[in-house]
Design an enzyme around this catalytic site. Structure first.
Site, mmCIF file in Angstrom:
data_model
loop_
_atom_site.group_PDB
_atom_site.id
_atom_site.type_symbol
_atom_site.label_atom_id
_atom_site.label_comp_id
_atom_site.label_asym_id
_atom_site.label_seq_id
_atom_site.Cartn_x
_atom_site.Cartn_y
_atom_site.Cartn_z
ATOM 1 N N HIS A 98 48.941 51.149 48.640
ATOM 2 C CA HIS A 98 48.002 51.167 47.830
ATOM 3 C C HIS A 98 47.686 52.380 47.498
ATOM 4 O O HIS A 98 48.159 53.535 48.140
ATOM 5 C CB HIS A 98 46.657 51.023 48.787
ATOM 6 C CG HIS A 98 46.539 49.642 49.472
ATOM 7 N ND1 HIS A 98 47.110 49.420 50.622
ATOM 8 C CD2 HIS A 98 46.051 48.379 49.167
ATOM 9 C CE1 HIS A 98 47.192 48.035 51.105
ATOM 10 N NE2 HIS A 98 46.234 47.508 50.369
ATOM 11 N N ASP A 101 46.286 54.762 50.189
ATOM 12 C CA ASP A 101 47.269 55.256 51.459
ATOM 13 C C ASP A 101 47.966 56.479 51.115
ATOM 14 O O ASP A 101 48.493 57.162 51.948
ATOM 15 C CB ASP A 101 48.505 54.233 51.505
ATOM 16 C CG ASP A 101 48.046 52.500 51.989
ATOM 17 O OD1 ASP A 101 46.843 52.475 51.846
ATOM 18 O OD2 ASP A 101 48.634 51.686 51.201
ATOM 19 N N GLU A 229 46.494 37.514 46.411
ATOM 20 C CA GLU A 229 46.906 37.163 47.750
ATOM 21 C C GLU A 229 46.051 36.471 48.406
ATOM 22 O O GLU A 229 44.533 37.145 48.780
ATOM 23 C CB GLU A 229 47.407 38.695 48.367
ATOM 24 C CG GLU A 229 47.596 38.414 49.841
ATOM 25 C CD GLU A 229 47.733 39.696 50.586
ATOM 26 O OE1 GLU A 229 48.521 40.579 49.889
ATOM 27 O OE2 GLU A 229 47.725 39.853 51.844
ATOM 28 N N GLU A 265 50.799 35.323 53.072
ATOM 29 C CA GLU A 265 50.766 36.295 54.247
ATOM 30 C C GLU A 265 50.373 35.150 55.250
ATOM 31 O O GLU A 265 49.445 34.578 55.610
ATOM 32 C CB GLU A 265 49.843 37.299 54.255
ATOM 33 C CG GLU A 265 49.855 37.984 55.529
ATOM 34 C CD GLU A 265 48.857 39.644 55.468
ATOM 35 O OE1 GLU A 265 48.974 40.039 54.643
ATOM 36 O OE2 GLU A 265 48.366 39.782 56.550
ATOM 37 N N HIS A 268 46.968 35.043 57.208
ATOM 38 C CA HIS A 268 46.049 34.903 56.194
ATOM 39 C C HIS A 268 46.085 33.014 56.258
ATOM 40 O O HIS A 268 45.100 32.283 56.293
ATOM 41 C CB HIS A 268 46.294 35.242 54.953
ATOM 42 C CG HIS A 268 46.002 36.682 54.872
ATOM 43 N ND1 HIS A 268 46.206 37.205 53.535
ATOM 44 C CD2 HIS A 268 45.885 37.581 55.696
ATOM 45 C CE1 HIS A 268 45.804 38.691 53.558
ATOM 46 N NE2 HIS A 268 45.972 38.887 54.871
ATOM 47 N N ASP A 304 42.584 38.830 61.921
ATOM 48 C CA ASP A 304 44.062 39.217 61.125
ATOM 49 C C ASP A 304 44.653 40.339 61.903
ATOM 50 O O ASP A 304 44.508 41.493 61.683
ATOM 51 C CB ASP A 304 43.663 39.395 59.736
ATOM 52 C CG ASP A 304 44.885 39.649 58.840
ATOM 53 O OD1 ASP A 304 45.874 39.322 59.098
ATOM 54 O OD2 ASP A 304 44.825 40.223 57.513
ATOM 55 N N ASP A 306 47.771 41.083 62.338
ATOM 56 C CA ASP A 306 48.803 41.889 61.354
ATOM 57 C C ASP A 306 49.850 42.582 62.446
ATOM 58 O O ASP A 306 50.307 43.576 62.416
ATOM 59 C CB ASP A 306 48.287 42.932 60.705
ATOM 60 C CG ASP A 306 47.308 42.576 59.536
ATOM 61 O OD1 ASP A 306 47.776 41.705 58.918
ATOM 62 O OD2 ASP A 306 46.786 43.508 59.029
ATOM 63 N N ASP A 336 53.482 43.436 56.350
ATOM 64 C CA ASP A 336 52.117 43.834 56.638
ATOM 65 C C ASP A 336 51.908 43.691 57.828
ATOM 66 O O ASP A 336 50.940 42.609 58.297
ATOM 67 C CB ASP A 336 51.416 42.748 55.749
ATOM 68 C CG ASP A 336 49.977 43.154 55.266
ATOM 69 O OD1 ASP A 336 49.686 44.395 56.002
ATOM 70 O OD2 ASP A 336 49.373 42.733 54.219
HETATM 71 C C1 XLS Z 1 44.769 42.452 54.127
HETATM 72 C C2 XLS Z 1 45.953 42.250 53.234
HETATM 73 C C3 XLS Z 1 46.122 43.533 52.672
HETATM 74 C C4 XLS Z 1 47.016 43.277 51.431
HETATM 75 C C5 XLS Z 1 46.995 44.392 50.358
HETATM 76 O O1 XLS Z 1 44.604 41.484 55.094
HETATM 77 O O2 XLS Z 1 46.820 41.599 53.914
HETATM 78 O O3 XLS Z 1 46.971 44.304 53.550
HETATM 79 O O4 XLS Z 1 48.353 42.850 51.638
HETATM 80 O O5 XLS Z 1 46.043 44.810 50.001
HETATM 81 NI NI NI Z 2 48.852 41.312 52.791
HETATM 82 NI NI NI Z 3 46.286 40.802 55.810
#
Ligand code: XLS
Ligand code: NI
Ligand code: NI
Length: 435
Positions: A98, A101, A229, A265, A268, A304, A306, A336
């Site tokens: 992004h 980042d 997404e 994802e 998600h 989430d 991750d 991610d």
């Molecule tokens: C957040 C999202 C984010 C996207 C990119 O939950 O996964 O990381 O992948 O903005």
């Molecule tokens: Ni993501």
């Molecule tokens: Ni995510």
């Protein structure tokens, strides 16, 4: 001195090695099912989790100590140097970022854009020198307080304008770096309460933004794929891009389904109450499968989280669906995923990725074996076989009265047949279990 100074470049040494800093299963050049593993998996490191995230949680701030934490362009370049060190160590082909980042956040659009352009050129030189490529770029339209009530769906058209201009700058950067996709994740495109929300208007605004993106892609000749997404909630209470089914309905409603695909994802999918393979299989059946964000959620926490993937059977079913759909084109496997906040060391960051890449490689190999075995496909084909005959054709041609006539005249009495779920689960375990 590099942050990763004492860490060797990771090479494939095979399953028997006792070297922690080696791949046991990910052998990038090994050809399997007609492509190298690198070409099948198309791994990407996510800049935000690995380099921008500071280890905070809702109850505590930064736990990590990194030489690039700070908000100057010098810090941004130290960060980029460290990122490309990690890319060299892992040898994965892609990364994703992004704008927020990779450059410090300023109040003015002009300054943010100039800084993004400067770092884009810095990336360009490093990508040229190392061969690392960009899987996708994206705009962070959710962290800064200006986006607290949404970006495209904001009640204030000035925020829509700021978001649109920010997306343009990010598409320009992605295009310049030869990015293979451009992603839109609408973390604030949703609501906290319906009491202050006009759902119909916000949907129109979101569609308008997406069609501006599609138009601009064609205008600048960007050949990558535009990806949306899905995620059901977090940070907002309800997000409009809830899951694959809802995104598809939205894209269809606004005539965008041929210009946009989906970035899916694992975490998600879980938040939406689905398995990841459900989301992947559904996107594939709709022709909407673009790319994946590979991670996992903690199944107890409801967040989430991750985390790096670590379950081969779960991952195998994902690659099974991806292979059946013909494999990735512009998409890939983006991690991610972030370290736990107590995992402070450079070694943790490297080995989190190494373990995840090995898990995905084992999943891919298992998926290829499932396809070669053919048992699942054969059982599925057999289950629907009658639909391929005259009976199935009749159902597609007759009207309700005609079908009723047929039921009466032929005295049709359906015979239930076993769905064989346990036998198929046994088959999957047998095939995945092979080493
Ligand atoms: C957040 C999202 C984010 C996207 C990119 O939950 O996964 O990381 O992948 O903005
Ligand atoms: Ni993501
Ligand atoms: Ni995510």
């Amino acid at each position: 001195m590099s942050f990763f100074a004492n860490i060797p470049d990771i090479a494939f040494e095979g399953p028997e090695t006792d070297n922690e800093f080696a791949y046991r299963h990910y052998n990038p050049d090994e050809v399997i099912a007609g492509k190298t593993m690198a070409e099948h998996l198309r791994f990407a490191v996510a800049y935000w989790h690995s380099f921008a995230w500071e280890g905070g949680d809702p109850f505590g701030g930064r736990t990590f100590d990194r030489p690039w934490f700070g908000d100057t362009m010098d810090h941004a370049k130290i960060k980029a140097d460290a990122a490309f060190d990690l890319f060299r160590i892992l040898g994965q082909p892609f990364f994703c970022f992004h704008d927020a980042d990779v450059r410090p956040e300023r109040d003015s659009y002009a300054e943010n854009t100039a800084n993004l352009e400067e770092i884009t050129d810095y990336f360009g030189e490093k990508m040229e020198a190392t061969g690392t490529k960009l899987l996708w770029g994206t705009a962070n339209l959710f962290s800064h307080r200006r986006f607290m009530s949404g970006a495209a769906t904001n009640p204030d058209p000035n925020v829509f304008a700021y978001a649109a201009a920010t997306i343009k700058a990010n598409m320009d950067a992605t295009h310049k770096l030869g990015g293979q996709n451009y992603v839109l994740w609408g973390g604030r495109e949703g609501y906290e309460t319906l009491l202050n929300t006009n759902l119909g208007r916000e949907a129109d605004q979101m569609a308008r933004m997406l069609s501006l993106v599609v138009d601009y892609k064609h205008k600048i000749g960007f050949e990558g794929t535009i990806l949306v997404e899905p995620k059901p909630q977090e940070p907002t209470k309800h997000q409009y891009d809830f899951d694959v089914a809802i995104c598809y309905g939205f894209l269809k409603r606004y005539g965008l389904e041929n210009d946009v695909k989906l970035n899916l994802e694992q975490g998600h999918a879980i938040l939406a109450g689905h398995s990841f393979e459900h989301e992947v299989a559904l996107a594939s059946s709709l022709g909407m499968l673009g790319s994946i964000d590979m991670n996992r959620n903690d199944y107890q926490s409801g967040w989430d989280t991750d985390q790096f993937p670590n379950s081969v059977p779960e991952v195998a079913l994902i690659y099974f669906e991806i292979l059946k759909s013909g494999g990735f084109t512009t998409g890939g496997t983006n991690f991610d995923a972030k370290l736990r906040r107590q995992s402070l060391d450079a070694e943790d960051l490297v080995l989190g990725h190494v373990g995840a890449m090995d898990v995905c490689a084992r999943g891919l190999k298992a998926a290829v074996r499932l396809i070669d075995d053919g048992g699942l496909e054969a059982a599925r084909d057999a289950r629907y076989a009658s639909w391929d005959g005259p009976r199935g054709e009749a159902m597609m041609e007759l009207d309700l009265a005609g079908i009723t006539e047929m039921v009466k005249s032929e005295d049709i009495q359906p015979e239930p047949k076993s769905g064989r779920q346990e036998r198929l689960e046994n088959l999957v375990n047998r095939v995945i279990g092979q080493t």
